[in-house]
Design a protein around this motif. Structure first.
Motif, PDB file in Angstrom:
ATOM      1  N   GLN A  85       0.842  -1.205   0.000  1.00  0.00           N
ATOM      2  CA  GLN A  85       0.000   0.000   0.000  1.00  0.00           C
ATOM      3  C   GLN A  85       0.876   1.254   0.000  1.00  0.00           C
ATOM      4  O   GLN A  85       1.850   1.344   0.757  1.00  0.00           O
ATOM      5  CB  GLN A  85      -0.902  -0.006   1.237  1.00  0.00           C
ATOM      6  CG  GLN A  85      -1.972   1.074   1.170  1.00  0.00           C
ATOM      7  CD  GLN A  85      -2.771   1.186   2.455  1.00  0.00           C
ATOM      8  OE1 GLN A  85      -2.301   0.826   3.526  1.00  0.00           O
ATOM      9  NE2 GLN A  85      -3.977   1.706   2.359  1.00  0.00           N
ATOM     10  N   SER A 130       0.019   4.549   0.803  1.00  0.00           N
ATOM     11  CA  SER A 130      -0.066   5.252   2.080  1.00  0.00           C
ATOM     12  C   SER A 130      -1.373   4.905   2.748  1.00  0.00           C
ATOM     13  O   SER A 130      -2.427   4.978   2.136  1.00  0.00           O
ATOM     14  CB  SER A 130       0.113   6.756   1.884  1.00  0.00           C
ATOM     15  OG  SER A 130      -1.097   7.349   1.584  1.00  0.00           O
ATOM     16  N   ARG A 143      -3.040   2.457   6.384  1.00  0.00           N
ATOM     17  CA  ARG A 143      -2.845   1.660   7.589  1.00  0.00           C
ATOM     18  C   ARG A 143      -1.868   0.499   7.441  1.00  0.00           C
ATOM     19  O   ARG A 143      -1.379  -0.031   8.422  1.00  0.00           O
ATOM     20  CB  ARG A 143      -4.191   1.096   8.034  1.00  0.00           C
ATOM     21  CG  ARG A 143      -5.167   2.152   8.455  1.00  0.00           C
ATOM     22  CD  ARG A 143      -4.917   2.523   9.889  1.00  0.00           C
ATOM     23  NE  ARG A 143      -5.945   3.408  10.390  1.00  0.00           N
ATOM     24  CZ  ARG A 143      -6.124   3.656  11.674  1.00  0.00           C
ATOM     25  NH1 ARG A 143      -5.361   3.071  12.571  1.00  0.00           N
ATOM     26  NH2 ARG A 143      -7.055   4.484  12.059  1.00  0.00           N
ATOM     27  N   LEU A 144      -1.632   0.061   6.197  1.00  0.00           N
ATOM     28  CA  LEU A 144      -0.750  -1.095   5.993  1.00  0.00           C
ATOM     29  C   LEU A 144       0.686  -0.683   5.670  1.00  0.00           C
ATOM     30  O   LEU A 144       1.607  -1.493   5.775  1.00  0.00           O
ATOM     31  CB  LEU A 144      -1.257  -1.936   4.814  1.00  0.00           C
ATOM     32  CG  LEU A 144      -2.585  -2.655   4.983  1.00  0.00           C
ATOM     33  CD1 LEU A 144      -3.148  -3.041   3.610  1.00  0.00           C
ATOM     34  CD2 LEU A 144      -2.412  -3.904   5.820  1.00  0.00           C
ATOM     35  N   LEU A 172       1.033   0.990  -4.246  1.00  0.00           N
ATOM     36  CA  LEU A 172      -0.282   1.067  -4.899  1.00  0.00           C
ATOM     37  C   LEU A 172      -1.408   1.316  -3.898  1.00  0.00           C
ATOM     38  O   LEU A 172      -1.208   1.204  -2.689  1.00  0.00           O
ATOM     39  CB  LEU A 172      -0.570  -0.263  -5.617  1.00  0.00           C
ATOM     40  CG  LEU A 172       0.453  -0.742  -6.656  1.00  0.00           C
ATOM     41  CD1 LEU A 172       0.117  -2.164  -7.076  1.00  0.00           C
ATOM     42  CD2 LEU A 172       0.453   0.163  -7.863  1.00  0.00           C
ATOM     43  N   ARG A 173      -2.602   1.575  -4.393  1.00  0.00           N
ATOM     44  CA  ARG A 173      -3.809   1.601  -3.553  1.00  0.00           C
ATOM     45  C   ARG A 173      -4.101   0.172  -3.117  1.00  0.00           C
ATOM     46  O   ARG A 173      -4.004  -0.756  -3.924  1.00  0.00           O
ATOM     47  CB  ARG A 173      -5.016   2.110  -4.361  1.00  0.00           C
ATOM     48  CG  ARG A 173      -5.004   3.584  -4.715  1.00  0.00           C
ATOM     49  CD  ARG A 173      -5.336   4.446  -3.523  1.00  0.00           C
ATOM     50  NE  ARG A 173      -6.593   4.091  -2.872  1.00  0.00           N
ATOM     51  CZ  ARG A 173      -7.777   4.621  -3.166  1.00  0.00           C
ATOM     52  NH1 ARG A 173      -7.891   5.514  -4.122  1.00  0.00           N
ATOM     53  NH2 ARG A 173      -8.852   4.260  -2.503  1.00  0.00           N
ATOM     54  N   ASP A 194      -6.765  -1.530  -2.543  1.00  0.00           N
ATOM     55  CA  ASP A 194      -7.844  -2.273  -3.240  1.00  0.00           C
ATOM     56  C   ASP A 194      -7.377  -2.865  -4.573  1.00  0.00           C
ATOM     57  O   ASP A 194      -7.960  -3.820  -5.077  1.00  0.00           O
ATOM     58  CB  ASP A 194      -9.029  -1.350  -3.563  1.00  0.00           C
ATOM     59  CG  ASP A 194      -9.396  -0.472  -2.411  1.00  0.00           C
ATOM     60  OD1 ASP A 194     -10.502  -0.620  -1.901  1.00  0.00           O
ATOM     61  OD2 ASP A 194      -8.548   0.365  -1.999  1.00  0.00           O
ATOM     62  N   GLY A 210      -4.878  -6.398   3.316  1.00  0.00           N
ATOM     63  CA  GLY A 210      -5.732  -6.836   4.414  1.00  0.00           C
ATOM     64  C   GLY A 210      -6.651  -7.963   3.942  1.00  0.00           C
ATOM     65  O   GLY A 210      -7.123  -7.952   2.800  1.00  0.00           O
ATOM     66  N   SER A 218      -1.799  -5.027  11.298  1.00  0.00           N
ATOM     67  CA  SER A 218      -3.062  -4.423  10.815  1.00  0.00           C
ATOM     68  C   SER A 218      -4.258  -5.286  11.192  1.00  0.00           C
ATOM     69  O   SER A 218      -5.134  -5.549  10.367  1.00  0.00           O
ATOM     70  CB  SER A 218      -3.023  -4.191   9.305  1.00  0.00           C
ATOM     71  OG  SER A 218      -2.085  -3.209   8.997  1.00  0.00           O
ATOM     72  N   TYR A 246     -17.777  -2.765   1.908  1.00  0.00           N
ATOM     73  CA  TYR A 246     -17.571  -4.212   1.782  1.00  0.00           C
ATOM     74  C   TYR A 246     -18.892  -4.933   1.503  1.00  0.00           C
ATOM     75  O   TYR A 246     -19.354  -5.746   2.313  1.00  0.00           O
ATOM     76  CB  TYR A 246     -16.904  -4.756   3.060  1.00  0.00           C
ATOM     77  CG  TYR A 246     -15.569  -4.103   3.297  1.00  0.00           C
ATOM     78  CD1 TYR A 246     -14.424  -4.584   2.673  1.00  0.00           C
ATOM     79  CD2 TYR A 246     -15.465  -2.964   4.091  1.00  0.00           C
ATOM     80  CE1 TYR A 246     -13.199  -3.965   2.849  1.00  0.00           C
ATOM     81  CE2 TYR A 246     -14.242  -2.339   4.272  1.00  0.00           C
ATOM     82  CZ  TYR A 246     -13.114  -2.839   3.654  1.00  0.00           C
ATOM     83  OH  TYR A 246     -11.909  -2.224   3.820  1.00  0.00           O
ATOM     84  N   ILE A 295     -14.667  -1.034   9.042  1.00  0.00           N
ATOM     85  CA  ILE A 295     -13.512  -1.495   9.820  1.00  0.00           C
ATOM     86  C   ILE A 295     -13.517  -0.851  11.206  1.00  0.00           C
ATOM     87  O   ILE A 295     -13.725   0.356  11.337  1.00  0.00           O
ATOM     88  CB  ILE A 295     -12.212  -1.094   9.079  1.00  0.00           C
ATOM     89  CG1 ILE A 295     -12.124  -1.759   7.710  1.00  0.00           C
ATOM     90  CG2 ILE A 295     -10.984  -1.395   9.928  1.00  0.00           C
ATOM     91  CD1 ILE A 295     -11.964  -3.243   7.729  1.00  0.00           C
ATOM     92  N   SER A 327     -11.169  -0.865  14.888  1.00  0.00           N
ATOM     93  CA  SER A 327      -9.985  -1.360  15.595  1.00  0.00           C
ATOM     94  C   SER A 327     -10.122  -0.967  17.061  1.00  0.00           C
ATOM     95  O   SER A 327     -10.540  -1.761  17.891  1.00  0.00           O
ATOM     96  CB  SER A 327      -8.729  -0.774  14.942  1.00  0.00           C
ATOM     97  OG  SER A 327      -7.623  -1.076  15.707  1.00  0.00           O
ATOM     98  N   SER A 383      -9.866  -9.563  10.576  1.00  0.00           N
ATOM     99  CA  SER A 383      -8.865  -9.396   9.517  1.00  0.00           C
ATOM    100  C   SER A 383      -7.468  -9.098  10.052  1.00  0.00           C
ATOM    101  O   SER A 383      -7.305  -8.589  11.157  1.00  0.00           O
ATOM    102  CB  SER A 383      -9.300  -8.249   8.605  1.00  0.00           C
ATOM    103  OG  SER A 383      -8.382  -8.059   7.560  1.00  0.00           O
TER     104      SER A 383
END
Ligand SMILES: Nc1ncnc2c1ncn2[C@@H]1O[C@H](COP(=O)(O)OP(=O)(O)OP(=O)(O)O)[C@@H](O)[C@H]1O
Ligand SMILES: O=P(O)(O)OC[C@H]1O[C@H](OP(=O)(O)OP(=O)(O)O)[C@H](O)[C@@H]1O
Ligand SMILES: [Mg+2]
Length: 283
Positions: free
Chosen positions: A7, A9, A11-12, A48-49, A51, A68, A88, A117, A156, A158, A177
């Motif tokens: 990813q 930029s 969370r991952l 990359l993005r 998704d 994810g 994550s 989702y 999502i 957390s 996840s």
């Protein structure tokens, strides 16, 4: 050369880069460059993005990727999974306005639910015989109930602070996840060999993160009892101390059992217990 997609930029990103670096793979990265090559391992990194990552890996544009499980399963590509990476960690949950009287999933029959989702949500609802209207939106899902777009959301979670900040409460956990490593199914022999090398390093890093090196002093007559508590990789190392009748015992403990074992060790009369992190662990 193996090509990994991570990813750009989000969370991952940080943990993905950290894992690659902990595997001893060096590279120069800048926020503007979307592609970089390692200087000491046959790896090219694409930013990359998230998704887009499963699709690129399935098509072979990238050989492997970090994504994810929520995105992977949503896109129906879970069979690309090679390894769970343990970071994550989050869940996909259904939430409703705090003031709602929610008693069970049946309360969502006929309701409008906003989510990014739709597939994961649809299968969760179908399995439970609930019929709802799913509105697919690509972000800022938690705002949907307060602007009249939906009665509930599925997004999502957390820490849960985004839900609280938006006046929502979590009512159902739909999916658990974490980040996973995925790979194209038709890698060449050369690429598969590089992937095996990378996986060997990832396993060594993960094992070391789950383990601690422990050193302690114990009276000789307690060494057998303590060794049962600290079996280590093969067996503990026992060295004599200069002081007569005492030994130093070295071993490895699992992070999860750690506090439990420390209590038991103290009860045996162990002293001077030192616990140190392990950088790499190969067994
Ligand atoms: N709060 C969180 N805590 C832990 N993991 C999370 C959290 N939010 C998301 N994740 C995980 O990280 C992944 C990426 O989340 P992020 O919010 O960065 O995605 P995004 O906004 O879709 O990014 P992109 O711009 O790449 O499309 C999610 O798919 C999920 O697996
Ligand atoms: O339960 P919490 O700890 O509050 O985390 C949940 C939030 O984290 C993610 O968004 P993120 O902050 O990554 O922003 P994004 O919507 O831009 O992806 C996710 O989409 C939730 O909104
Ligand atoms: Mg995304």
């Amino acid at each position: 050369m193996l090509r990994i997609a991570i990813q750009k930029s989000g969370r991952l990103s940080d943990d993905s880069l950290k894992l690659i670096r902990e595997c001893g793979i060096s590279f120069i990265s800048s926020s503007l460059k979307l592609k970089t090559e390692s200087t000491n391992f046959p790896l090219e990194i694409l930013f990359l993005r998230d998704d887009d990552i499963p699709g690129y890996v399935a098509d072979g544009v990238a050989d492997i990727g970090i994504v994810g499980q929520n995105v992977l399963v949503e896109e129906g590509m879970q069979d690309l999974t090679v390894e769970e990476l343990g970071f994550s960690k989050c869940r996909l949950s259904l939430a409703v306005p705090k003031a709602d009287n929610y008693s069970s999933i049946e309360d969502l029959n006929g309701k409008n639910i906003a989510t990014s989702y739709p597939n994961l949500l649809q299968s969760y609802l179908t399995e439970r015989g609930v019929q709802a209207n799913i509105h697919t939106i690509s972000g800022s899902v938690e705002i949907a109930p307060s602007i009249g777009l939906a009665d509930a959301i599925c997004d999502i979670v957390s820490s849960g602070s985004t839900l609280i900040s938006n006046g929502l409460k979590e009512v159902e956990r739909v999916f658990k996840s974490q980040a996973v490593l995925i790979a194209n199914k038709e890698l060449s022999d050369e690429k598969r060999e590089i992937l095996e090398k990378l996986l060997f390093r990832i396993n060594a890093v993960q094992r070391s993160q789950r383990s601690k090196y422990i050193l302690l002093n114990a009276p000789n007559d307690k060494v057998a009892e303590i060794s049962k508590l600290l079996p280590g990789v093969k067996s503990p190392t026992v060295l004599p101390l200069l002081e007569e009748g005492w030994s130093s015992l070295h071993s490895v403990v699992n992070e999860d059992d750690f506090w439990d074992i420390i209590e038991k060790l103290k009860a045996t009369g162990a002293q001077g217990i030192l616990v140190v992190p392990i950088e790499k662990m190969i067994i």
